[in-house]
Motif scaffolding. Sequence first.
Motif, PDB file in Angstrom:
ATOM      1  N   PRO A 137       0.831  -1.213   0.000  1.00 20.11           N
ATOM      2  CA  PRO A 137       0.000   0.000   0.000  1.00 20.11           C
ATOM      3  C   PRO A 137       0.863   1.260   0.000  1.00 20.11           C
ATOM      4  CG  PRO A 137      -0.749  -1.570   1.662  1.00 20.11           C
ATOM      5  CD  PRO A 137       0.566  -2.071   1.164  1.00 20.11           C
ATOM      6  N   GLU A 138       0.353   2.277  -0.659  1.00 19.29           N
ATOM      7  CA  GLU A 138       1.052   3.561  -0.678  1.00 19.29           C
ATOM      8  C   GLU A 138       0.101   4.654  -0.204  1.00 19.29           C
ATOM      9  OE1 GLU A 138       3.981   4.727  -3.592  1.00 19.29           O
ATOM     10  OE2 GLU A 138       2.751   6.485  -4.092  1.00 19.29           O
ATOM     11  N   ILE A 139       0.622   5.522   0.642  1.00 16.14           N
ATOM     12  CA  ILE A 139      -0.133   6.659   1.158  1.00 16.14           C
ATOM     13  C   ILE A 139       0.367   7.893   0.423  1.00 16.14           C
ATOM     14  CG2 ILE A 139      -0.655   8.041   3.204  1.00 16.14           C
ATOM     15  CD1 ILE A 139      -0.126   5.491   4.861  1.00 16.14           C
ATOM     16  N   SER A 140      -0.490   8.508  -0.359  1.00 18.69           N
ATOM     17  CA  SER A 140      -0.110   9.655  -1.188  1.00 18.69           C
ATOM     18  C   SER A 140      -0.627  10.943  -0.561  1.00 18.69           C
ATOM     19  CB  SER A 140      -0.667   9.492  -2.610  1.00 18.69           C
ATOM     20  OG  SER A 140      -0.178   8.301  -3.201  1.00 18.69           O
ATOM     21  N   VAL A 141       0.303  11.823  -0.222  1.00 18.98           N
ATOM     22  CA  VAL A 141      -0.066  13.074   0.450  1.00 18.98           C
ATOM     23  C   VAL A 141       0.419  14.304  -0.311  1.00 18.98           C
ATOM     24  CG1 VAL A 141      -0.086  11.994   2.731  1.00 18.98           C
ATOM     25  CG2 VAL A 141       2.022  13.031   1.892  1.00 18.98           C
ATOM     26  N   LEU A 142       1.215  14.122  -1.359  1.00 16.79           N
ATOM     27  CA  LEU A 142       1.724  15.266  -2.121  1.00 16.79           C
ATOM     28  C   LEU A 142       0.688  15.692  -3.154  1.00 16.79           C
ATOM     29  CD1 LEU A 142       5.463  14.214  -2.579  1.00 16.79           C
ATOM     30  CD2 LEU A 142       4.429  15.665  -0.810  1.00 16.79           C
ATOM     31  N   GLY A 143      -0.445  16.094  -2.663  1.00 22.70           N
ATOM     32  CA  GLY A 143      -1.620  16.422  -3.443  1.00 22.70           C
ATOM     33  C   GLY A 143      -2.819  15.970  -2.624  1.00 22.70           C
ATOM     34  N   PRO A 144      -3.979  15.758  -3.227  1.00 22.38           N
ATOM     35  CA  PRO A 144      -5.122  15.222  -2.473  1.00 22.38           C
ATOM     36  C   PRO A 144      -4.766  13.888  -1.828  1.00 22.38           C
ATOM     37  CG  PRO A 144      -5.834  16.055  -4.607  1.00 22.38           C
ATOM     38  CD  PRO A 144      -4.333  16.087  -4.626  1.00 22.38           C
ATOM     39  N   LEU A 145      -5.194  13.692  -0.590  1.00 24.66           N
ATOM     40  CA  LEU A 145      -4.859  12.488   0.155  1.00 24.66           C
ATOM     41  C   LEU A 145      -5.545  11.262  -0.449  1.00 24.66           C
ATOM     42  CD1 LEU A 145      -3.726  10.916   2.573  1.00 24.66           C
ATOM     43  CD2 LEU A 145      -5.733  11.682   3.888  1.00 24.66           C
ATOM     44  N   THR A 146      -4.749  10.247  -0.776  1.00 23.67           N
ATOM     45  CA  THR A 146      -5.279   8.963  -1.228  1.00 23.67           C
ATOM     46  C   THR A 146      -4.474   7.852  -0.572  1.00 23.67           C
ATOM     47  OG1 THR A 146      -3.834   8.876  -3.180  1.00 23.67           O
ATOM     48  CG2 THR A 146      -6.008   9.890  -3.467  1.00 23.67           C
ATOM     49  N   VAL A 147      -5.131   6.730  -0.325  1.00 28.13           N
ATOM     50  CA  VAL A 147      -4.472   5.562   0.256  1.00 28.13           C
ATOM     51  C   VAL A 147      -4.880   4.341  -0.556  1.00 28.13           C
ATOM     52  CG1 VAL A 147      -4.164   4.134   2.316  1.00 28.13           C
ATOM     53  CG2 VAL A 147      -4.512   6.606   2.554  1.00 28.13           C
ATOM     54  N   SER A 148      -3.923   3.515  -0.913  1.00 34.01           N
ATOM     55  CA  SER A 148      -4.216   2.314  -1.699  1.00 34.01           C
ATOM     56  C   SER A 148      -5.279   1.468  -1.010  1.00 34.01           C
ATOM     57  CB  SER A 148      -2.943   1.481  -1.872  1.00 34.01           C
ATOM     58  OG  SER A 148      -1.927   2.226  -2.507  1.00 34.01           O
ATOM     59  N   GLY A 149      -6.315   1.111  -1.765  1.00 34.57           N
ATOM     60  CA  GLY A 149      -7.344   0.230  -1.247  1.00 34.57           C
ATOM     61  C   GLY A 149      -8.433   0.903  -0.452  1.00 34.57           C
ATOM     62  N   ILE A 150      -8.315   2.200  -0.216  1.00 33.43           N
ATOM     63  CA  ILE A 150      -9.333   2.918   0.559  1.00 33.43           C
ATOM     64  C   ILE A 150     -10.049   3.888  -0.362  1.00 33.43           C
ATOM     65  CG2 ILE A 150      -9.754   4.499   2.484  1.00 33.43           C
ATOM     66  CD1 ILE A 150      -7.375   3.318   3.903  1.00 33.43           C
ATOM     67  N   THR A 151     -11.350   3.707  -0.505  1.00 35.97           N
ATOM     68  CA  THR A 151     -12.143   4.537  -1.403  1.00 35.97           C
ATOM     69  C   THR A 151     -12.590   5.816  -0.695  1.00 35.97           C
ATOM     70  OG1 THR A 151     -14.236   3.489  -0.765  1.00 35.97           O
ATOM     71  CG2 THR A 151     -12.972   2.460  -2.545  1.00 35.97           C
ATOM     72  N   HIS A 152     -13.231   6.688  -1.450  1.00 35.17           N
ATOM     73  CA  HIS A 152     -13.698   7.957  -0.892  1.00 35.17           C
ATOM     74  C   HIS A 152     -15.153   7.889  -0.432  1.00 35.17           C
ATOM     75  CE1 HIS A 152     -10.062  10.110  -2.027  1.00 35.17           C
ATOM     76  NE2 HIS A 152     -10.143   9.546  -3.230  1.00 35.17           N
ATOM     77  N   SER A 201      -8.556  -4.353   7.298  1.00 38.37           N
ATOM     78  CA  SER A 201      -9.290  -5.167   6.333  1.00 38.37           C
ATOM     79  C   SER A 201      -9.069  -4.687   4.901  1.00 38.37           C
ATOM     80  CB  SER A 201     -10.787  -5.150   6.668  1.00 38.37           C
ATOM     81  OG  SER A 201     -11.322  -3.847   6.534  1.00 38.37           O
ATOM     82  N   ARG A 202      -8.902  -3.388   4.715  1.00 45.36           N
ATOM     83  CA  ARG A 202      -8.749  -2.864   3.363  1.00 45.36           C
ATOM     84  C   ARG A 202      -7.315  -2.999   2.852  1.00 45.36           C
ATOM     85  NH1 ARG A 202     -12.749   2.350   2.617  1.00 45.36           N
ATOM     86  NH2 ARG A 202     -14.384   1.700   4.068  1.00 45.36           N
ATOM     87  N   LEU A 203      -6.332  -2.900   3.729  1.00 41.75           N
ATOM     88  CA  LEU A 203      -4.942  -2.999   3.284  1.00 41.75           C
ATOM     89  C   LEU A 203      -4.458  -4.438   3.222  1.00 41.75           C
ATOM     90  CD1 LEU A 203      -3.171   0.022   5.027  1.00 41.75           C
ATOM     91  CD2 LEU A 203      -4.485  -0.057   2.908  1.00 41.75           C
ATOM     92  N   GLY A 204      -5.013  -5.303   4.075  1.00 38.21           N
ATOM     93  CA  GLY A 204      -4.621  -6.702   4.043  1.00 38.21           C
ATOM     94  C   GLY A 204      -3.292  -6.966   4.742  1.00 38.21           C
ATOM     95  N   ALA A 205      -2.575  -7.989   4.250  1.00 41.01           N
ATOM     96  CA  ALA A 205      -1.337  -8.426   4.894  1.00 41.01           C
ATOM     97  C   ALA A 205      -0.179  -8.385   3.913  1.00 41.01           C
ATOM     98  CB  ALA A 205      -1.506  -9.842   5.451  1.00 41.01           C
ATOM     99  N   GLY A 209       3.137 -12.335   5.858  1.00 36.59           N
ATOM    100  CA  GLY A 209       1.998 -12.769   6.653  1.00 36.59           C
ATOM    101  C   GLY A 209       1.551 -11.786   7.710  1.00 36.59           C
ATOM    102  N   GLN A 210       2.363 -10.757   7.962  1.00 38.79           N
ATOM    103  CA  GLN A 210       1.998  -9.756   8.957  1.00 38.79           C
ATOM    104  C   GLN A 210       1.026  -8.738   8.348  1.00 38.79           C
ATOM    105  OE1 GLN A 210       2.924  -9.646  12.235  1.00 38.79           O
ATOM    106  NE2 GLN A 210       3.847 -11.658  11.832  1.00 38.79           N
ATOM    107  N   PRO A 211       0.013  -8.303   9.115  1.00 32.44           N
ATOM    108  CA  PRO A 211      -0.883  -7.261   8.584  1.00 32.44           C
ATOM    109  C   PRO A 211      -0.106  -5.972   8.344  1.00 32.44           C
ATOM    110  CG  PRO A 211      -1.259  -7.599  10.928  1.00 32.44           C
ATOM    111  CD  PRO A 211      -0.342  -8.691  10.494  1.00 32.44           C
ATOM    112  N   TYR A 212      -0.540  -5.216   7.337  1.00 34.38           N
ATOM    113  CA  TYR A 212       0.140  -3.958   7.053  1.00 34.38           C
ATOM    114  C   TYR A 212      -0.017  -2.963   8.210  1.00 34.38           C
ATOM    115  CZ  TYR A 212       1.291  -5.170   2.238  1.00 34.38           C
ATOM    116  OH  TYR A 212       1.835  -5.756   1.129  1.00 34.38           O
TER     117      TYR A 212
END
Length: 377
Positions: A137-152, A201-205, A209-212
Motif C-alpha cells: 500500500p502507498e499513502i499519497s499526500v503530495l496532493g489530495p490524500l489517497t491511500v491504496s485500497g481505501i475509497t472515498h 481489512s482494506r490494506l490486508g497483509a 503474513g503480517q498485517p500492514y
Amino acid sequence: MQLHRLTDEQYLLYLHALQVTEEPAEPAAGTWQLAEAHEQTAAAPRPEPHPLLRIRTSDGEADSDPGSPFPALLASVGAPRTTKTAFSAPTDTPDNEAAPGGTTPDPAAKAGEAVGGPAAKPDEPAVDAGDEQPSAPEISVLGPLTVSGITHSGHGPKVAALAALIHVRPGRTAEFLCTAMDPVNPWSTRTLQTRLSEIRSRLGAAPDGQPYLPRPKHGYSFHPDVTSDWRRFQDLATWGLADPQGGTEDLENALALLRGKPFEGRDFSWADAVQQEMISRIIDTAHTLAVRHTEGDQPDLDAARRAALRGLEIDETAEVLYRDWMNIEWGGGNTAGVRKAIARLQQVARTYDISLEPVTEQLIDLVLADRASPAPK
C-alpha cells in the motif's frame, strides 16, 4: 460596529493554529543542509560579471567575482552519495527529530552494493521480472490524500486520514490518535478501533503474513513495506542533494511526484506542521534545481524556469523562487519575463499583505534599472 464571536470549536482551532505558528523553526538536518541557501539565487550567465553578486555575499561584502557563485554547492562537493536502495517505510521518530514520516537512506547499503552489485533505483524492480509480488500500500499526500485500497465513499475519507496520521506520526498511542483526529470532540476508543479495523481489512497483509497495520506494541505503526510519495520524495531529494554532479535527475524526479499542495483540499489540524515541513523541502528542492540549471558553460534556462515555477505552484509566496525566476529571465535577456515575474510577486505581496525581503527589493530595483550589455562578438 458589530462584535464577532467565536464558538468553542473555532476558538480551539485558532488556539491550535497559534501554537503551531509560535513553534521555533528547526534548522535543516542531514543532507538537507546541502540545499542551496536562500540567499544564493539562480544566476544565469551574462556578458559581464552578474550584478546580483554585488548585492550581498555571505560575509556582507560586495563581490563581483563570477568564479565561484555557488558556495553552498562547492562546499558539498565530495559529499558521499548514498546508494539507491529500495524505498523503506519511516521509522518511529519523535516530532522534534527527523523529517515527519521519513528516514535518510541507509549508508550501510554501500557495502551491500560492493558485494551484490548495484542496488535497484526507484523506478526499477527490486526483484527479478519473473517474480511477481503484490505491491505494498502507498499513502499519497503530495496532493489530495489517497491511500491504496481505501475509497472515498462512506467512512473512507476518515479512514484514509487516520492512515496518513499513523504514517507521518508513527508510534503514537490510541489516546493521541483519538484527540488528533478531532481536537474539539475526540474520538471514543470504540470509534478508533472500528476505523483501525477498516484499515486492516482494506490494506490486508504483507507477503511475510503480517498485517500492514500490526497490533500495537509501543504505539501504532505500519509494516515497513508501507510507503508514501512523501517518503519517495525525501529519498530522491536526499540522493540528489548529496550528489552535486549527477544528482540533478533525482531532484527532477522528486518534483515530478507532486500532484498539488500537500494534503490539498483537506484541513487536518494534526497535519499543519507536517504540511509546512513538506512545503519547505519542496521549495528547497525547486530552488536547488533552479541554481544547478543555471550554472556551468551550458545552462538550461528552460529547465531552471520550470523548477522555479513548479515550486511556486506549491507555495506562491516563496520569495526565493521569484528571485530565481527574475534572475533567469534577466540573464536570458527576456524583459517581458522579468516584468511578469515582478508583477506576479507584487500581486501576491498585496494579496497577503506581506513586505518583501530587502534582497528581493534590491533585485527588483536592479533588474528594472539594468540595461543589458551587448553580447560579446
